[in-house]
Scaffold this motif. Structure first.
Motif, mmCIF file in Angstrom:
data_model
loop_
_atom_site.group_PDB
_atom_site.id
_atom_site.type_symbol
_atom_site.label_atom_id
_atom_site.label_comp_id
_atom_site.label_asym_id
_atom_site.label_seq_id
_atom_site.Cartn_x
_atom_site.Cartn_y
_atom_site.Cartn_z
ATOM 1 N N THR A 88 65.800 44.825 44.042
ATOM 2 C CA THR A 88 65.236 44.408 45.291
ATOM 3 C C THR A 88 65.579 45.011 46.420
ATOM 4 O O THR A 88 65.025 45.642 46.931
ATOM 5 C CB THR A 88 65.425 42.828 45.195
ATOM 6 O OG1 THR A 88 64.813 42.020 44.169
ATOM 7 C CG2 THR A 88 64.683 42.470 46.444
ATOM 8 N N THR A 89 66.835 45.114 46.387
ATOM 9 C CA THR A 89 67.639 45.966 47.398
ATOM 10 C C THR A 89 68.109 47.445 47.183
ATOM 11 O O THR A 89 68.096 48.318 47.627
ATOM 12 C CB THR A 89 68.774 45.355 48.010
ATOM 13 O OG1 THR A 89 69.867 44.828 47.297
ATOM 14 C CG2 THR A 89 68.293 43.874 48.771
ATOM 15 N N ALA A 90 68.368 47.460 45.971
ATOM 16 C CA ALA A 90 69.051 48.774 45.038
ATOM 17 C C ALA A 90 68.199 49.823 45.334
ATOM 18 O O ALA A 90 68.667 51.087 45.444
ATOM 19 C CB ALA A 90 69.524 48.343 43.759
ATOM 20 N N LYS A 91 66.939 49.513 45.411
ATOM 21 C CA LYS A 91 65.977 50.679 45.183
ATOM 22 C C LYS A 91 66.110 51.264 46.487
ATOM 23 O O LYS A 91 65.595 52.663 46.540
ATOM 24 C CB LYS A 91 64.629 50.224 45.123
ATOM 25 C CG LYS A 91 63.742 49.160 45.875
ATOM 26 C CD LYS A 91 62.444 48.891 45.720
ATOM 27 C CE LYS A 91 61.849 48.761 44.364
ATOM 28 N NZ LYS A 91 62.197 47.330 43.660
ATOM 29 N N GLU A 92 66.417 50.870 47.656
ATOM 30 C CA GLU A 92 66.644 51.577 48.768
ATOM 31 C C GLU A 92 67.888 52.804 48.787
ATOM 32 O O GLU A 92 67.831 53.685 49.522
ATOM 33 C CB GLU A 92 66.951 50.732 49.900
ATOM 34 C CG GLU A 92 65.900 49.570 50.411
ATOM 35 C CD GLU A 92 64.521 50.540 50.835
ATOM 36 O OE1 GLU A 92 64.659 51.411 51.384
ATOM 37 O OE2 GLU A 92 63.422 50.242 50.048
ATOM 38 N N LEU A 93 68.761 52.415 47.948
ATOM 39 C CA LEU A 93 69.641 53.698 47.646
ATOM 40 C C LEU A 93 68.955 54.968 47.253
ATOM 41 O O LEU A 93 69.489 55.894 47.188
ATOM 42 C CB LEU A 93 70.733 53.092 46.674
ATOM 43 C CG LEU A 93 71.573 52.222 47.420
ATOM 44 C CD1 LEU A 93 72.473 51.607 46.269
ATOM 45 C CD2 LEU A 93 72.657 52.714 48.207
ATOM 46 N N ILE A 94 67.766 54.697 46.393
ATOM 47 C CA ILE A 94 67.159 55.750 45.884
ATOM 48 C C ILE A 94 66.305 56.300 47.008
ATOM 49 O O ILE A 94 66.249 57.606 47.445
ATOM 50 C CB ILE A 94 66.236 55.551 44.823
ATOM 51 C CG1 ILE A 94 67.162 54.993 43.583
ATOM 52 C CG2 ILE A 94 65.335 56.558 44.361
ATOM 53 C CD1 ILE A 94 66.480 54.586 42.236
ATOM 54 N N MET A 95 65.548 55.544 47.751
ATOM 55 C CA MET A 95 64.596 55.871 48.784
ATOM 56 C C MET A 95 64.950 56.511 49.849
ATOM 57 O O MET A 95 64.400 57.471 50.508
ATOM 58 C CB MET A 95 63.606 54.790 49.238
ATOM 59 C CG MET A 95 62.733 54.002 48.357
ATOM 60 S SD MET A 95 61.560 55.292 47.481
ATOM 61 C CE MET A 95 60.699 55.851 49.032
ATOM 62 N N THR A 96 66.347 56.248 50.123
ATOM 63 C CA THR A 96 67.023 56.799 51.182
ATOM 64 C C THR A 96 67.701 58.097 50.750
ATOM 65 O O THR A 96 68.612 58.748 51.628
ATOM 66 C CB THR A 96 68.156 55.965 51.861
ATOM 67 O OG1 THR A 96 69.020 55.259 51.068
ATOM 68 C CG2 THR A 96 67.247 54.689 52.752
ATOM 69 N N ASN A 97 67.690 58.667 49.660
ATOM 70 C CA ASN A 97 68.485 59.822 49.268
ATOM 71 C C ASN A 97 67.428 60.833 48.838
ATOM 72 O O ASN A 97 66.793 60.741 47.623
ATOM 73 C CB ASN A 97 69.314 59.528 47.924
ATOM 74 C CG ASN A 97 70.328 60.135 47.517
ATOM 75 O OD1 ASN A 97 69.983 61.510 47.644
ATOM 76 N ND2 ASN A 97 71.320 59.968 47.126
ATOM 77 N N ASP A 98 66.971 61.683 49.719
ATOM 78 C CA ASP A 98 66.020 62.569 49.534
ATOM 79 C C ASP A 98 66.475 63.556 48.384
ATOM 80 O O ASP A 98 65.471 64.056 47.569
ATOM 81 C CB ASP A 98 65.792 63.280 50.685
ATOM 82 C CG ASP A 98 65.014 62.718 51.792
ATOM 83 O OD1 ASP A 98 64.659 61.579 51.497
ATOM 84 O OD2 ASP A 98 65.167 62.918 52.928
#
Length: 606
Positions: free
Chosen positions: A520-530
């Motif tokens: 749920t929150t972990a996917k942001e670690l991918i989305m913020t890593n170009d």
């Protein structure tokens, strides 16, 4: 309606199966005794080696009639003997056959038959009793319900070599603890059986020896008595030592070694008695070699065949022997026993049953605490199997501190131990609770995890990635682990995807990213890593379909509708050109890739 239809079907099958056997049973009720006798003889010939025929006759009610004829004083001795022979043959079939015989109260009838003056009839009854008592479904206590039975069996030992063989075999199979040992001892078993050790019949000698091995086992009273028994002017320990000689059959050597070992442990044999102890030491070394060879053979036989593994485990006392082998003083025997256990641990059924019944994990954990590397490698490999998700041993093993032990193995300089340590942790992490996963990460430490992910051996790397994948499963766990170790895990993933690794390694790494993207929150670690997003995009267009599919899983989890922030993630990925790639992949010749791409595109249209 189902019940109405079921009965005729059963009748039909029953009549078809048993029609050919019915005439055998019908002849047992003939009024002419001679015809009854001939019918029993024909039945005897029909059931030899034919389990189907045996089952049919039992279904048709042959057993009660045979027992009736056996017990009738008006029946001729020949008829009663033939009835006992047929019943013995039926008992040699399946365990269900034995259960049917027990339900018909066959044991009291046969014991009553032992009171007959006719030796042939007595031998037939004893042979049948032997067959029944050696079956695992027969309760040993049935032998001890009437105190006069043991006394009478002792008296029958002098009648013939067959009575000696059968009675000794019955005693050795029905002596299962101190209570049974005491009963047999008090009825003069030692004195009555000792002289059978010098019988001219090998079978009698062997069964008598087995009797002494079970009587003396962990029993100081019996052991202390045996040391002073004389047979033809020779002490029993000296007879046992002779039976250890290499020209004797292996079975005899091993059993006599058991007798002497029990006597040594009880203090019955003096440590300074050179004529016994030095010979014992020499031949126990040989016995160790025999046990080692036996364990190796079983390990080899059971390596790839489930039926053979089942037969090995069902061998009487086999699991006890293996468990005892794990604590042998001889390293070679210990190693062979662990190899045997490892071979048998490949069986899902045995992991769920025999391994749990005998708590083999306890001695195995002791072996892992302090053993040479060659033993540790096989023991840790066995532990990997015992830690599979469906194994009942998994929970008690974890409670005994296995995680700490396994984490220490991952730091070993020995490659096989590193592989087994991380492999076992991967099994532990599968569908585990969050606490177990946290214990693993705490035990490994971030530094050790990175060390494993940079290991030069591909097996270590693959198992470590498998561990990470199992740790990062179920959303709450994914989010929790990524909140504490996210930065380091993302860094490791980046290094692997950039490195010179094979397809399988990179596929596993992309699958880890797909799991992270499911958080749920972990996917942001991918989305913020170009950098990571560009790598996923690159692998979507890779020439290898496996890598394309793995990358597609990442994208699908990131853009799935109905989840918070899905619109923003879809927009960002569209701007990166992901939608264009999806359109191309929807035309792929690979059906899986095509379907995944179309499903992903639907998220944009919803």
């Amino acid at each position: 309606m189902a019940c109405v239809l079921e009965a005729p079907l059963r009748m039909s099958v029953l009549s078809e199966v048993t029609a050919s056997s019915r005439h055998y049973v019908d002849r047992l009720f003939d009024l002419d005794p001679q015809k009854v006798l001939q019918g029993v003889i024909d039945m005897k010939n029909a059931v030899i080696g034919n389990n189907k025929q045996k089952a049919n006759l039992i279904v048709l009610g042959a057993v009660p009639r045979l027992l009736y004829l056996l017990q009738q004083e008006t029946s001729s001795t020949e008829l009663r003997t033939e009835c006992a022979v047929v019943l013995g043959s039926l008992a040699m079939g399946t365990e269900n056959n034995v259960k049917s015989l027990l339900d018909c109260h066959i044991i009291p009838a046969l014991l009553q038959g032992l009171l007959s003056p006719d030796l042939k009839f007595i031998e037939a009854c004893l042979r049948c009793l032997r067959t029944i008592f050696i079956s695992p479904v027969t309760p040993e206590d049935l032998l001890y319900t009437d105190a006069t039975v043991i006394s009478h069996l002792m008296a029958l030992l002098s009648r013939s070599r067959y009575t000696q063989e059968y009675i000794c075999q019955i005693f050795s199979h029905c002596c299962k603890g101190p209570d049974h040992q005491t009963i047999l001892f008090n009825h003069g078993a030692v004195q009555n059986i000792a002289h059978l050790l010098v019988s001219t019949s090998y079978k009698v000698r062997m069964q008598a020896l087995k009797c002494f091995s079970v009587l003396a086992f962990e029993n100081p009273q019996v052991s202390m008595t045996l040391v002073n028994v004389l047979v033809d002017g020779e002490l029993l320990p000296q007879i046992f030592v002779k039976m250890l000689q290499r020209d004797k059959p292996i079975e005899m050597q091993l059993t006599s070694a058991k007798c002497l070992t029990s006597m040594c442990r009880a203090g019955a044999i003096r440590t300074d008695d050179s004529c016994i102890v030095l010979k014992l030491d020499h031949d126990l070394k040989h016995a160790h070699e025999l046990r080692q060879a036996a364990f190796k053979l079983y390990a080899s036989l059971g390596a790839n065949d489930e039926d053979i593994r089942k037969k090995i485990i069902e061998t009487e006392n086999m699991m006890d022997r293996i468990v005892n082998g794990l604590s042998e003083s001889s390293i070679k025997v210990r190693l062979a026993a662990v190899r045997c256990l490892h071979s048998l641990s490949r069986s899902v059924q045995q992991l769920r049953t025999s391994f749990q019944d005998h708590a083999v994990w306890k001695p195995l954990m002791k072996v892992l605490q302090n053993a040479p590397n060659e033993v540790l490698v096989v023991a840790s490999s066995t532990l990997c199997n015992l830690l599979l998700e469906f194994s009942p041993s998994k929970e008690p093993i974890l409670e005994s501190g296995a995680i700490e032990l396994l984490c220490s193995l991952t730091q070993s300089e020995n490659l096989a131990l590193r592989v087994n340590g991380i492999w076992a942790l991967m099994n532990v992490a599968f569908q585990a609770e969050q606490k177990i996963k946290s214990d693993i990460l705490r035990g490994l430490s971030t530094e050790q995890l990175f060390q494993l992910l940079s290991d030069s051996d591909v097996n270590v790397l693959m198992k470590t990635l498998g561990l990470l994948r199992n740790l990062l499963s179920t959303r709450p766990h994914i989010d929790h682990i990524m909140s504490t170790h996210g930065k380091q895990i993302m860094q490791a993933v980046t290094l692997i995807l950039e490195g010179e690794h094979n397809i399988e390694v990179k596929e596993q790494t992309l699958c880890i990213l797909a799991n992270i993207a499911d958080g749920t929150t972990a996917k942001e670690l991918i989305m913020t890593n170009d950098d990571i997003l560009q790598k996923i995009k690159y692998y979507m267009s890779h020439s290898n379909v496996k890598l394309q599919l793995a990358a597609m899983f990442c994208i699908s989890n990131l853009i799935w509708n109905g989840e918070e922030g899905s619109q923003e993630r879809q927009d960002k990925l569209r701007d990166m050109g992901i939608v264009d790639i999806l359109h191309k992949l929807s035309q792929s010749s690979d059906p899986n890739l095509c379907d995944k791409a179309k499903t992903a595109l639907q998220q944009y249209l919803a």
